[in-house]
Design a protein around this motif. Structure first.
Motif, PDB file in Angstrom:
ATOM      1  N   GLY A 142       0.793  -1.219   0.000  1.00  0.00           N
ATOM      2  CA  GLY A 142       0.000   0.000   0.000  1.00  0.00           C
ATOM      3  C   GLY A 142       0.827   1.272   0.000  1.00  0.00           C
ATOM      4  O   GLY A 142       0.315   2.342   0.341  1.00  0.00           O
ATOM      5  N   THR A 144       3.236   1.935   2.004  1.00  0.00           N
ATOM      6  CA  THR A 144       3.664   2.305   3.350  1.00  0.00           C
ATOM      7  C   THR A 144       5.183   2.365   3.479  1.00  0.00           C
ATOM      8  O   THR A 144       5.708   3.173   4.259  1.00  0.00           O
ATOM      9  CB  THR A 144       3.099   1.320   4.391  1.00  0.00           C
ATOM     10  N   LEU A 147       6.395   5.798   2.551  1.00  0.00           N
ATOM     11  CA  LEU A 147       6.100   6.780   3.591  1.00  0.00           C
ATOM     12  C   LEU A 147       6.987   6.581   4.817  1.00  0.00           C
ATOM     13  O   LEU A 147       7.394   7.548   5.467  1.00  0.00           O
ATOM     14  CB  LEU A 147       4.623   6.693   3.981  1.00  0.00           C
ATOM     15  N   PHE A 154       3.913   3.958  11.209  1.00  0.00           N
ATOM     16  CA  PHE A 154       2.706   3.139  11.205  1.00  0.00           C
ATOM     17  C   PHE A 154       2.765   2.256  12.446  1.00  0.00           C
ATOM     18  O   PHE A 154       3.624   1.369  12.544  1.00  0.00           O
ATOM     19  CB  PHE A 154       2.635   2.302   9.930  1.00  0.00           C
ATOM     20  N   ILE A 175      -1.419   6.275  12.625  1.00  0.00           N
ATOM     21  CA  ILE A 175      -0.418   6.781  11.685  1.00  0.00           C
ATOM     22  C   ILE A 175       0.074   8.121  12.216  1.00  0.00           C
ATOM     23  O   ILE A 175      -0.723   9.038  12.432  1.00  0.00           O
ATOM     24  CB  ILE A 175      -1.005   6.950  10.273  1.00  0.00           C
ATOM     25  N   LEU A 230      -5.511  -0.778   6.123  1.00  0.00           N
ATOM     26  CA  LEU A 230      -4.750   0.434   5.816  1.00  0.00           C
ATOM     27  C   LEU A 230      -5.684   1.554   5.364  1.00  0.00           C
ATOM     28  O   LEU A 230      -5.529   2.714   5.781  1.00  0.00           O
ATOM     29  CB  LEU A 230      -3.711   0.142   4.732  1.00  0.00           C
ATOM     30  N   LEU A 234      -5.883   5.146   7.147  1.00  0.00           N
ATOM     31  CA  LEU A 234      -5.656   6.380   6.394  1.00  0.00           C
ATOM     32  C   LEU A 234      -6.869   7.298   6.493  1.00  0.00           C
ATOM     33  O   LEU A 234      -6.732   8.524   6.655  1.00  0.00           O
ATOM     34  CB  LEU A 234      -5.356   6.050   4.930  1.00  0.00           C
ATOM     35  N   TYR A 245     -11.182   5.081  -0.586  1.00  0.00           N
ATOM     36  CA  TYR A 245      -9.834   4.568  -0.781  1.00  0.00           C
ATOM     37  C   TYR A 245      -9.865   3.138  -1.308  1.00  0.00           C
ATOM     38  O   TYR A 245      -9.038   2.752  -2.137  1.00  0.00           O
ATOM     39  CB  TYR A 245      -9.053   4.592   0.530  1.00  0.00           C
ATOM     40  N   SER A 260      -1.538   5.363  -0.151  1.00  0.00           N
ATOM     41  CA  SER A 260      -0.894   6.122   0.921  1.00  0.00           C
ATOM     42  C   SER A 260      -0.403   7.478   0.429  1.00  0.00           C
ATOM     43  O   SER A 260      -0.493   8.484   1.138  1.00  0.00           O
ATOM     44  CB  SER A 260       0.280   5.326   1.508  1.00  0.00           C
ATOM     45  N   SER A 263      -3.482   9.837  -0.170  1.00  0.00           N
ATOM     46  CA  SER A 263      -4.140  10.284   1.052  1.00  0.00           C
ATOM     47  C   SER A 263      -3.261  11.180   1.916  1.00  0.00           C
ATOM     48  O   SER A 263      -3.752  12.156   2.498  1.00  0.00           O
ATOM     49  CB  SER A 263      -4.585   9.064   1.868  1.00  0.00           C
ATOM     50  N   LEU A 264      -1.971  10.894   2.005  1.00  0.00           N
ATOM     51  CA  LEU A 264      -1.105  11.637   2.914  1.00  0.00           C
ATOM     52  C   LEU A 264      -0.253  12.711   2.239  1.00  0.00           C
ATOM     53  O   LEU A 264       0.170  13.659   2.888  1.00  0.00           O
ATOM     54  CB  LEU A 264      -0.195  10.670   3.670  1.00  0.00           C
TER      55      LEU A 264
END
Length: 382
Positions: A142, A144, A147, A154, A175, A230, A234, A245, A260, A263-264
């Motif tokens: 995903g 992660t 990130l 996480f 997160i 996830l 998120l 998502y 990810s 969204s972030l």
């Protein structure tokens, strides 16, 4: 007369730049006084980095990272001449070829190495945009791992870091963004995808692409459930709807990598050919073209679904002659015309093995382009 040569690479044979040069040489044999443009092209998958570096006339940069299972490796990336745009081909770090020497590890494999490339790119203050091409991955995490490399944590219910890769996704309860590299949210992220699969479900990242990454039935269930978890985590962080998502088109690409980053980091998901077309100025180069050459290893129905040939044909002037040169042509004349292609030709001079065609691809592409131009000149195109 204006001629544009904008092919994809011929996989296993020649790069897009080599194919474009061969087409240009063939055209020049017949139309020596023409204005001939070479525009190596790609659809956001394998070969996009090389194609853009060729267009930009830049050399690849190298950085020490890790592969999908954490082993040290070297990855390449590119930066535009003005320094504002960087291109990362994720498979340089998390690709299947890099881990082909060992048994695939679908639960452990992660995108941390891709994040290390990004972290390095973000150290250059001039970079304002990152183009991320994500095909050919060995991972289902995903995004992660990317990130994590950029500082995101996480954590499980006890506040401990969850295991990297897909196996830890189901344990994510929180997160934390406190240590996120601030540059990561300052730059624009564009993610090139060539599939419309959602994150989870029967058409999701785990179910459809998990098997090619070594996932069996039980591992697919674990990965799918983890990606769903996830999405929930998120959504709790961003205030969005987790269902959005899970169901958004393209979020299932490369093991769910986009979700990810969208969204972030506010990343934008785009069809790969559209992203590359915008980056290299395809429409501007094609404007007023009289003859357009494009091509790839095999012209078939998939070529018309947003791939290079489709992107070039759809952006060519209405009165331009659009010719496809390919290793193999598997479309009928009616199908090619319906796609806006004037004609399609195979480079095979007769009975030949694949290895023979691959060995002599550049010469055969040049000869085919010259033959096409000869016919067009005889028919009155000047």
């Amino acid at each position: 007369m204006k001629i544009v040569c904008a092919p994809d690479s011929f996989k296993g044979s020649v790069t897009a730049a080599e194919a474009a040069a061969a087409m240009a040489d063939g055209a020049a044999e017949v139309f020596g006084g023409a204005e001939i443009h070479q525009l190596p092209f790609a659809d956001g998958g394998e070969g996009t980095l090389e194609a853009l570096l060729s267009v930009w006339e830049q050399q690849a940069e190298e950085v020490e990272v890790v592969d999908a299972i954490g082993r040290k490796t070297t990855a390449r990336y590119g930066v535009s001449p003005d320094g504002r745009t960087a291109i990362i081909e994720a498979a340089e770090a998390n690709g299947l070829p890099q881990v082909s020497d060992v048994e695939l590890q679908p639960l452990r494999a992660d995108t941390y190495g891709v994040g290390l490339i990004a972290q390095h790119v973000l150290q250059t203050p001039e970079v304002e945009e990152i183009l991320l091409c994500i095909g050919g991955s060995a991972t289902t995490d995903g995004g992660t791992g990317i990130l994590r490399a950029l500082g995101v944590q996480f954590q499980d219910e006890s506040g401990e870091q969850v295991a990297p890769g897909g196996e830890g996704l189901g344990e994510i309860a929180q997160i934390t963004l406190d240590n996120l590299n601030p540059r990561a949210t300052e730059v624009r992220w564009k993610i090139a995808v060539d599939v419309d699969n959602p994150l989870t479900g029967p058409r999701g990242a785990a179910a459809v692409f998990g098997p090619q990454k070594g996932a069996g039935e039980a591992e697919i269930e674990t990965l799918d459930a983890g990606l769903g978890a996830l999405a929930e985590a998120l959504a709790a962080t961003t205030g969005a709807d987790a269902e959005d998502y899970r169901k958004a088109e393209g979020y299932g690409a490369a093991g769910g990598l986009p979700v990810s980053l969208v969204s972030l980091l506010g990343a934008e998901v785009l069809p790969g050919s559209a992203m590359v077309a915008e980056t290299v100025g395809l429409a501007e180069t094609l404007a007023d073209a009289d003859l357009v050459f494009t091509g790839e290893g095999r012209l078939d129905s998939q070529s018309l679904g947003g791939k290079v040939v489709d992107a070039v044909a759809s952006r060519s002037p209405e009165n331009a002659t659009v010719v496809v040169i390919a290793g193999a042509v598997q479309l009928s004349p009616a199908e090619t015309r319906a796609a806006g292609i004037s004609a399609a030709f195979s480079i095979a001079p007769g009975a030949a093995t694949l290895s023979e065609l691959q060995e002599n691809s550049a010469e055969l592409i040049q000869h085919t382009a010259a033959q096409v131009c000869g016919a067009l000149k005889a028919a009155g195109l000047h």
